[in-house]
Write a protein that holds these residues in place. Sequence first.
Motif, PDB file in Angstrom:
ATOM      1  N   THR A   1      13.870  -8.759  80.535  1.00 47.04           N
ATOM      2  CA  THR A   1      14.771  -7.734  81.051  1.00 47.04           C
ATOM      3  C   THR A   1      14.756  -7.673  82.575  1.00 47.04           C
TER       4      THR A   1
ATOM      5  N   PHE B   1      13.464  -9.939  73.189  1.00 47.71           N
ATOM      6  CA  PHE B   1      14.679  -9.763  73.980  1.00 47.71           C
ATOM      7  C   PHE B   1      15.929  -9.980  73.152  1.00 47.71           C
TER       8      PHE B   1
ATOM      9  N   ARG C   1      21.155  -7.781  78.342  1.00 53.71           N
ATOM     10  CA  ARG C   1      20.425  -6.897  79.260  1.00 53.71           C
ATOM     11  C   ARG C   1      21.162  -5.580  79.434  1.00 53.71           C
TER      12      ARG C   1
ATOM     13  N   ASN D   1      19.653  -1.902  78.555  1.00 53.28           N
ATOM     14  CA  ASN D   1      19.565  -0.840  79.562  1.00 53.28           C
ATOM     15  C   ASN D   1      20.310   0.412  79.114  1.00 53.28           C
TER      16      ASN D   1
END
Length: 354
Positions: free
Chosen positions: A196, A221, A271, A275
Motif C-alpha cells: 500500500t 494486497f 490501492r 484507502n
Amino acid sequence: MSAPIVHGGGITAAAATFGGRPEDWLDLSTGINPCPVALPDIPARAWHRLPDRHLLDEARRAARDHYRSGEILPLPVPGTQSVIQLLPRLVEADRLVGGTDNSVAVTDNRVAVTDNRVAVVSPTYGEYARAFASAGFAVDAVDDIAAIGAGHRLAVVVNPNNPDGLIWPAETLIALHDRMKAADGLLVVDEAFGDTDPALSLASRAPQLSNLVIFRSFGKFFGLAGLRLGFAIARSDILARFEDWLGPWAVSGPALSIAASLLRSDVSPIRGRINERCAGLHGVLTGAGLQLSGGTALFTLVADARADDIYTHLCRHHILVRKFDYAPEWLRFGLPPDPAADRRLGEALQRFER
C-alpha cells in the motif's frame, strides 16, 4: 516445541462458540484486502500440468518489475510462512550441550552476546520468534533496532509492523544491515504490508545489500490470501537454498499464472479502494469513541481498557476482530468490505454498554 500462535481468521471456531453460520459472520480479524481482485484468465494447462519452469520464470520476472528489485528475480514461495520456517536453517542452532533439550531463553529488550542469538523487533508477528525458538535458538525480543548487537546472527524487522503499523525509515534499516553484515549476520525485513506504500520498500536497494532478505506477501494486497503465495528477495545463493529446501513444484501453476498477470497490472485502483475502505473504518471507530493507536492501510489498531469486553460484545453480534494475549488493551480491526459492513460494525459498537 512451543505452543501454536492464535492468528486472525478463525471464523469457524468463533461461530462454534458464539453461534451463527461462519458465512454470516463479518471477519475483521485479518489484514487482508476485503475486496479481492477479479481473477485473470488461467490457461487450462496451468491446472492440467505440473508447474513448468517457464511459469516460474514468468512470475519471477513480473515480481522483479513490480517490486523493482533490479537484477534480483524474487522467488515465489507457498506463502511467506513457508520461508519463515526455513530461516533457522540459514544459521546454526545453539543446541544445549550434553542433551537433546531444545528449550531456549527469550528475553525482553535485553541483549546477551553469544554466537547463536537472534533478535526480533517486537511486539510483532509471532511466528518469527516461534520458528527460531522451536529450532533451539535464543531469541531476544527487542523494542528498538538500536538494541540489536554484534552477538545476533540474524535480526528480524517487520516494516510496516504488525500490529501497530510502526515504520522504520529505509536509511535506518540500511544502517542496521551494514552492522549485521560487519558481524557476518543477516537482516530479514518482512514487508508483508508494504504494497500500500511502495516507497517504504527496500526491494530496489536489495542488489546492493548482500546480507538482506526481504519477504513480500501477495495475498494480503490482492485479497487472495487463500492462494498461499509470497516472494523472497535476496542474493542468489540464499534464494537457491530456499528453493532447494522447499522442493520441486512448491508453488502451483495457477498461483504462478495469477501472479504473473496481476503483478503486471495497474494496481492503483486496488490501492485507491483499500484507502477508501480504510477511511470508512476510521470513521466508524472514531464515531464510536475509540482511540486509534496505529495500523496500516489494511488494518487499524485500537487501544482501550475495555478491549476484552468489546471483543466479546462484537462476537455476540457475529463480528470477529483480533485480540492479543500479550497486550490485553489492544484490538486490531481489519477493513470492512463495503459501506453496509461499516454500518453493521458501527451499529454493533453503538450498542456496547460503556
